[in-house]
Design a protein around this motif. Structure first.
Motif, short mmCIF file in Angstrom:
data_model
loop_
_atom_site.label_atom_id
_atom_site.label_comp_id
_atom_site.label_asym_id
_atom_site.label_seq_id
_atom_site.Cartn_x
_atom_site.Cartn_y
_atom_site.Cartn_z
N GLY A 174 -4.58 15.78 7.54
CA GLY A 174 -4.75 14.22 7.69
C GLY A 174 -3.82 13.55 8.33
N VAL A 175 -4.40 12.91 9.35
CA VAL A 175 -3.17 12.11 10.26
C VAL A 175 -3.53 10.64 9.98
N MET A 176 -2.40 10.02 9.46
CA MET A 176 -2.87 8.63 9.13
C MET A 176 -1.50 7.76 9.36
N ARG A 177 -1.61 6.42 8.95
CA ARG A 177 -0.58 5.50 9.02
C ARG A 177 -0.63 4.67 7.68
N SER A 178 0.45 4.17 7.42
CA SER A 178 0.62 3.65 6.35
C SER A 178 0.22 1.95 6.72
N MET A 179 -0.75 1.27 5.77
CA MET A 179 -0.83 -0.18 5.90
C MET A 179 -0.03 -0.98 5.45
N ASP A 180 0.55 -0.49 4.01
CA ASP A 180 1.38 -1.20 3.19
C ASP A 180 2.42 -0.09 2.64
N VAL A 181 3.60 -0.29 3.40
CA VAL A 181 4.54 0.78 3.11
C VAL A 181 5.21 0.52 1.69
N SER A 182 5.01 -0.56 0.99
CA SER A 182 5.62 -0.91 -0.49
C SER A 182 4.52 -0.10 -1.43
N HIS A 183 3.32 0.32 -0.88
CA HIS A 183 2.26 0.71 -1.86
C HIS A 183 2.78 1.87 -2.68
N ASN A 184 3.28 3.09 -2.14
CA ASN A 184 3.72 4.05 -2.86
C ASN A 184 4.89 4.92 -2.16
N PRO A 185 5.57 5.82 -2.66
CA PRO A 185 6.56 6.38 -2.13
C PRO A 185 6.43 7.02 -0.82
N THR A 186 5.49 7.55 -0.53
CA THR A 186 5.35 8.26 0.54
C THR A 186 5.07 7.19 1.74
N ASN A 187 4.48 6.25 1.39
CA ASN A 187 4.22 5.28 2.57
C ASN A 187 5.62 4.74 2.84
N THR A 188 6.31 4.47 1.96
CA THR A 188 7.82 4.00 1.94
C THR A 188 8.47 4.87 2.81
N PHE A 189 8.43 6.12 2.46
CA PHE A 189 9.12 7.21 3.47
C PHE A 189 8.80 7.42 4.89
N CYS A 190 7.23 7.20 4.90
CA CYS A 190 6.97 7.51 6.32
C CYS A 190 6.85 6.19 7.29
N GLY A 191 6.72 5.12 6.63
CA GLY A 191 6.64 3.94 7.47
C GLY A 191 5.52 3.69 8.09
N THR A 192 5.52 2.65 9.23
CA THR A 192 3.97 2.45 9.54
C THR A 192 3.65 3.22 10.85
N GLU A 193 4.47 3.90 11.09
CA GLU A 193 4.27 5.17 12.53
C GLU A 193 3.29 6.35 11.94
N PRO A 194 2.36 6.61 12.75
CA PRO A 194 1.42 7.67 12.35
C PRO A 194 2.23 9.00 11.58
N PHE A 195 1.76 9.71 10.86
CA PHE A 195 2.43 10.57 10.24
C PHE A 195 1.22 11.45 9.71
N ALA A 196 1.40 12.84 9.58
CA ALA A 196 0.37 13.77 9.32
C ALA A 196 0.87 14.25 7.88
N ILE A 197 -0.24 14.83 7.29
CA ILE A 197 -0.02 15.29 5.75
C ILE A 197 -0.97 16.43 5.70
N LEU A 198 -0.48 17.38 5.05
CA LEU A 198 -1.08 18.69 4.87
C LEU A 198 -2.10 18.26 3.44
N LEU A 199 -3.16 18.61 3.56
CA LEU A 199 -3.81 18.39 2.13
C LEU A 199 -4.43 19.63 1.60
N HIS A 200 -4.29 19.88 0.44
CA HIS A 200 -4.96 21.03 -0.31
C HIS A 200 -4.92 22.37 0.54
N ALA A 201 -3.31 22.44 0.84
CA ALA A 201 -2.91 23.88 1.47
C ALA A 201 -2.51 24.68 0.53
#
Length: 189
Positions: free
Chosen positions: A162-189
């Motif tokens: 999944g390639v995504m970006r955080s809308m609210d960086v304070s919503h959860n720890p992953t969003n805070t860590f990744c910020g508002t720039e696009p990031f990729a996450i490996l899902l169900h690997a």
């Protein structure tokens, strides 16, 4: 990776190719991250060997603790020849996961596919994923790709990106860590 195909370098190659794919999408994510169930040391050793490093970020999902890890640049060294083929085969994934014990199933999907595991639950999850990320994780999802890993003409593994970006960086720890720039996450690997 299907249980009979483990220990041959397939998972490493599959994950490396998935990260390469994720970093090549038009939104150009700056990092690749994934969640590993806390205490699931076999998976953490595997991802460390594949080039991921721990972060200081952890979170809970459905009562299960997870740790966020990220990919490093040294990730792209050669590995066994594995072809990632874009295909959504929910029945095969349900069959593979059904052969694993509950702890491994939970480490892979965090309970997202429903129980008992079945192809209908997996397909439902796939169809609802962009909306779920927006509502539950405050992220815009740009890309969701599902791949089967093939070796010597046979499917031996599964990975989702999944390639995504955080809308609210304070919503959860992953969003805070990744910020508002696009990031990729490996899902169900």
């Amino acid at each position: 990776v299907a249980s009979g195909s483990r220990g041959m370098g397939i998972g490493t190659s599959m994950v490396r190719q998935a990260v390469s794919f994720a970093l090549a999408v038009p939104s150009r994510p700056l990092r690749v991250v994934l969640l590993v169930k806390e205490g699931y040391d076999r998976a953490r050793r595997f991802y460390r060997a594949a080039g991921f490093t721990d972060t200081e970020v952890s979170m809970e999902k459905a009562g299960v603790a997870f740790v966020l890890i990220q990919a490093e640049a040294r990730f792209w060294a050669g590995a066994r020849s594995v072809s990632l083929v874009e295909e959504k085969d929910a029945e095969r994934l349900a069959s593979w996961l059904g052969e694993e014990d509950e702890a491994v199933q939970l480490a892979v999907d965090g309970g997202d596919f429903g129980r008992p595991l079945c192809s209908a639950g997996i397909s439902k999850r796939w169809s609802e994923l962009p909306q779920w990320f927006q509502k539950e994780r405050s992220r815009d999802m740009f890309v969701h790709q599902v791949f089967a890993a093939w070796v010597d003409g046979a499917p031996v593994g599964h990975v989702e990106i999944g390639v995504m970006r955080s809308m609210d960086v304070s919503h959860n720890p992953t969003n805070t860590f990744c910020g508002t720039e696009p990031f990729a996450i490996l899902l169900h690997a």
